[in-house]
Design a protein around this motif. Structure first.
Motif: not given
Lengths: 82, 82
Positions: A61-62, A65-67, B22, B26, B29, B31
């Motif tokens: 998911k990370i 949605s981001l990396l 980052v 994260i 989000l 997490f």
């Protein structure tokens, strides 16, 4: 606790201008026998969770949605129990 | 022919501002269970040479003189025969 080791790679069909620049730099040092230089990201972090399956889902998911940029990049990762 | 896979890592005692940014992303989000995010470089290239010892010396020279900043970064690499 797990450590995630994530490789984020620009797809090989997509030009990597930073890699090309470094390739020219290496060749200008006299090392003419190298080619296909690619520069990618390697991301590490720790996750405080005991269930490996949960960790795997969370890292997916990370990344999604981001990396990683879904238009340009692919990713894969390894988990290490620490 | 060999493929070199090089990890260039900022020393862990030196702040990684991109990693910190980052990490905040994260956490935003949802997490909250992650920490110590580090973002490093992963460089690959091919070397047209058959002698592994020569390749090892060449990659060391390329890292020392171009790819890694000796004040901030360490590197290690793996070679794969292709």
């Amino acid at each position: 606790m797990f450590k995630a080791k994530i490789f984020i790679k620009r797809r090989r069909t997509i030009l990597d201008p930073q890699g090309k620049a470094v390739e020219l730099g290496i060749k200008s040092l006299g090392f003419e026998n190298i080619k296909n230089v690619r520069i990618d990201k390697f991301i590490e972090f720790e996750i405080d969770e005991v269930d490996e399956e949960k960790v795997r889902n969370e890292v997916d998911k990370i990344c999604d949605s981001l990396l990683a940029n879904p238009h340009l990049e692919d990713y894969y990762f390894e988990l290490e129990k620490i």
